[in-house]
Design a protein around this motif. Structure first.
Motif, short mmCIF file in Angstrom:
data_model
loop_
_atom_site.label_atom_id
_atom_site.label_comp_id
_atom_site.label_asym_id
_atom_site.label_seq_id
_atom_site.Cartn_x
_atom_site.Cartn_y
_atom_site.Cartn_z
N SER A 18 0.84 -1.20 0.00
CA SER A 18 0.00 0.00 0.00
C SER A 18 0.87 1.24 0.00
CB SER A 18 -0.92 0.00 1.22
OG SER A 18 -1.78 -1.12 1.18
N LEU A 19 0.30 2.33 -0.49
CA LEU A 19 0.99 3.63 -0.51
C LEU A 19 0.21 4.59 0.38
CD1 LEU A 19 1.68 3.89 -4.36
CD2 LEU A 19 3.28 3.20 -2.55
N VAL A 20 0.94 5.41 1.12
CA VAL A 20 0.27 6.27 2.10
C VAL A 20 0.61 7.74 1.88
CG1 VAL A 20 -0.32 6.53 4.53
CG2 VAL A 20 0.65 4.38 3.73
N PHE A 23 4.51 7.09 0.94
CA PHE A 23 5.20 6.06 1.71
C PHE A 23 4.71 4.70 1.22
CE2 PHE A 23 5.22 9.81 4.34
CZ PHE A 23 6.47 9.79 4.94
N ARG A 24 5.66 3.82 0.97
CA ARG A 24 5.26 2.47 0.59
C ARG A 24 5.34 1.58 1.82
NH1 ARG A 24 7.25 -1.78 -4.08
NH2 ARG A 24 6.87 -3.57 -2.74
N VAL A 25 4.23 0.89 2.12
CA VAL A 25 4.18 0.04 3.31
C VAL A 25 3.82 -1.38 2.89
CG1 VAL A 25 3.55 1.96 4.82
CG2 VAL A 25 1.75 0.55 3.80
N PRO A 26 4.23 -2.39 3.72
CA PRO A 26 3.90 -3.77 3.39
C PRO A 26 2.40 -3.99 3.38
CG PRO A 26 5.48 -3.66 5.22
CD PRO A 26 4.98 -2.28 4.98
N ARG A 27 1.97 -5.10 2.80
CA ARG A 27 0.53 -5.37 2.74
C ARG A 27 -0.04 -5.30 4.16
NH1 ARG A 27 -1.96 -9.76 0.26
NH2 ARG A 27 -3.05 -10.62 2.03
N ILE A 28 -1.24 -4.72 4.25
CA ILE A 28 -1.76 -4.33 5.55
C ILE A 28 -2.45 -5.48 6.28
CG2 ILE A 28 -3.48 -2.87 6.69
CD1 ILE A 28 -2.77 -0.73 4.52
N LEU A 29 -3.30 -6.20 5.59
CA LEU A 29 -4.03 -7.27 6.26
C LEU A 29 -3.26 -8.57 6.17
CD1 LEU A 29 -7.83 -6.89 5.52
CD2 LEU A 29 -6.46 -6.03 7.41
#
Lengths: 535, 99
Positions: free
Chosen positions: A176-178, B89-95
């Motif tokens: 995901s991108l935030v 911001f790139r974040v790891p998969r959430i669920l």
């Protein structure tokens, strides 16, 4: 796709909402098994983004639609050592809300940390209020029914996540991108008691709440853009029962109309589950506008344990009597009073007034148009025989008719219309003066809404102007009567039926000679006078 | 003595996203129990009529005017992040997968 629960923050109303703490797991299902044996119970949680220049705790701009991560700073990014400082305008707005909805404002309110791990908040907590909110125990009267509002509290909005891969769905996403531009934007969460008993009542409550928030100027209340978000806590119970069924919370409702649809869907779904002997699962559900259904978010919401504690970096808010008095003194007219005033001043129906107040900006638009109409002093000079004067009611008829229809179709807002209020007044003036007919005015309005030309200009461009000048019309009639002397004689000798027929013939000839642009009222009168030998 | 269990400590650690070894669980269970015992002694005091303290400083209404101040430069901000893409911001998969 809206991510699961934490990303549209809502402090659980557990301390105050009986449906959460006392809810039985199941409802006894009776033998009659009809939907009308069930009662709907609804409470609404409304999040309103406040119309401030800056965020809740830092000087970053509170703006919609900017480049991602351009309105961020150490405070709203949660960088170590950064300290929040409360925006004074947010307190003022909260006090306005307190005044408008008859809340108690306790001597002191405090902020709390709501802890959860989700990337929409870089701090791993949301700063909110918990057991000491700024507003407690208010109400809003809707169509004669008092809906209790449990509380209103200040909190910060979250960032915006975009899920990449898996069709953009959170469950299948690769990552995901935030964007943290929205993180820290000030919100008020306004939580009603489960006092609402029908989807119509829920819509009326949300609409009146929106109109009130608009009136006190704390938010632009755009449901489509998410600056007002309405979540519906829905349960059903056996008619006559005073316990509460297990509720679901439906999110992602983007209009008042969708709110009604979503509640009706949930009601039917829950009744079906219960009548089949099943149990309603307490969960967050997501309204899908396209398929008209709510869908389970399938998040492990029950696993959340927010561990609220007082925010050590912020001191309590203690609204002073001076602050409250200043807010009270500056309170504007609220929707109920405004409806009464417009009904009395403009001689319009309650229904018309309610329609004006039911769309943000529409009543302002109508009032501006009526002022412009009153300023059209030339109107009286322009008016010719048979024309009625332009009235506020004419304005309201256009606004609630063609203009409201146009707004619905285009999703636009009154303030963004290319037809300025003064231009609408001009149009009403043109009809009142007999320059164009109401039917012609409809076409002119359509063109003005499409390209922003002034109505008078469109009338000129299209050569629409009616001929109302008596001497021109008189000489046309004279010519026709002279050329049809036989018909005139037959008219004078004929019975009512014959006279009516001949009269229609003369009128048709006159309109033909005038290419349809003769003022029918003036023509009719002149024709009568001349046929009766008075002209 | 507090009745804090290892399981409760494991739960709290999970909420705080801490991965504790068995040794650490034992150690922290003992330490936390000591802290809770202390809190229990404070709780036992008669505090009727004493308003709860929300903040150690005797101050209220620390407010700032609603005036925009410059934000940070985005490139500098994103340079601090482990990963970024498209200005975000790139974040790891959430669920996590439902297990």
């Amino acid at each position: 796709m809206t991510p699961p629960e934490p990303s549209t923050p809502s402090t659980p109303s557990a301390p105050t909402t009986p449906s959460e703490t006392d809810a039985p797991d199941t409802i006894e299902v009776g033998l009659d098994g009809h939907a009308d044996g069930w009662e709907l119970v609804v409470g609404l949680e409304v999040h309103v983004e406040l119309a401030t220049a800056t965020k809740l705790f830092c000087g970053c701009a509170n703006e919609f639609g900017q480049e991602p991560n351009t309105n961020v700073c150490p405070v709203c990014l949660g960088l170590p050592g950064a300290l929040p400082v409360l925006n004074e305008l947010v307190v003022e707005y909260a006090l306005r809300v307190g005044e408008a909805f008859h809340f108690d404002v306790p001597a002191q309110s405090v902020f709390a940390r709501k802890n959860y791990f989700y990337p929409d908040m870089p701090k791993n907590f949301q700063t909110s209020q918990y057991d000491e909110p700024i507003c407690l125990g208010g109400h809003l009267d809707v169509d004669g029914v008092r809906i209790t509002i449990t509380r209103a509290h200040m909190e910060e909005d979250t960032g915006k996540t975009t899920h990449v891969g898996g069709g953009g769905r959170i469950h299948d996403a690769d990552f995901s991108l935030v964007d943290y531009n929205r993180a820290g934007v000030p919100l008020l969460e306004i939580v009603s008691e489960p006092d609402i008993r029908s989807s119509e009542q829920a819509k009326a409550y949300a609409s009146e709440l929106r109109a009130t928030l608009e009136a006190i100027g704390v938010s632009d209340v755009k449901m489509e853009e998410g600056s007002m978000r309405v979540d519906a806590n829905v349960s059903v119970r056996r008619r006559g029962s005073d316990g509460f069924g297990t509720r679901t919370e439906t999110k992602n409702v983007n209009s008042i109309r969708s709110l009604g649809r979503a509640i009706e869907y949930e009601r039917a779904r829950q009744i079906e589950v219960l009548e089949a002997g099943g149990r309603v699962v307490q969960e967050t559900r997501h309204w899908n506008e396209n398929d008209g259904q709510t869908h389970s978010m399938r998040s492990k919401e029950e696993a959340y344990d927010y561990r609220y504690f007082p925010e050590p970096d912020l001191v309590p808010v203690a609204p002073t009597p001076e602050m409250r008095a200043a807010v009270r003194a500056a309170m504007p007219e609220l929707p109920a009073a405004r409806r009464d005033r417009l009904v009395a001043a403009w001689a319009i129906t309650e229904r018309d007034a309610a329609a004006l107040l039911g769309t943000p900006g529409l009543a302002d638009y109508a009032e501006a148009a009526v002022s412009a109409l009153e300023a059209l002093e030339a109107l009286e000079a322009l008016a010719v025989d048979g024309a009625r004067g332009g009235s506020p009611r004419d304005i309201v008829n256009w606004v609630n008719g063609e203009i409201a229809g146009h707004l619905n179709e285009t999703g636009s807002s009154p303030a963004a219309l290319s037809l300025a209020p003064a231009a609408l007044a001009e149009l009403v003036g043109l009809v009142a003066a007999g320059t164009i007919s109401r039917n012609q005015a409809k076409d002119v309005l359509g063109e003005a809404l499409a390209d922003g030309r002034r109505p008078a200009r469109i009338v000129t461009d299209r050569g629409l102007a009616q001929v109302s000048d008596e001497s021109s019309l008189g000489s046309v009639i004279d010519g026709i009567l002279a050329a049809n002397a036989d018909a005139v004689a037959e008219y004078r000798a004929g019975d009512d039926k014959a006279r009516k027929k001949k009269r229609g013939f003369f009128m048709g000839e006159a309109m033909k000679a005038l290419a349809g642009q003769g003022n029918p009222q003036v023509l009719n009168r002149l024709l009568d006078e001349k046929l009766e030998g008075n002209g | 003595m507090s009745e804090l269990t290892r399981e409760q400590v494991r739960h709290v650690a999970k909420l705080a996203r801490l991965d504790l070894s068995d040794d650490e669980l034992d150690r922290f269970t003992g330490q936390l129990a000591g802290i809770l015992d202390h809190a229990a002694r404070v709780s036992a005091l008669d505090t009727d009529g004493v308003p709860p303290t929300a903040h150690p400083f005797p101050m209220v209404n620390v407010l700032r005017p609603d005036v925009v101040k410059p934000s940070l430069d985005r490139d500098e901000v994103l340079a601090c992040a482990p990963d970024a893409r498209d200005g975000r911001f790139r974040v790891p998969r959430i669920l996590e997968d439902e297990a």
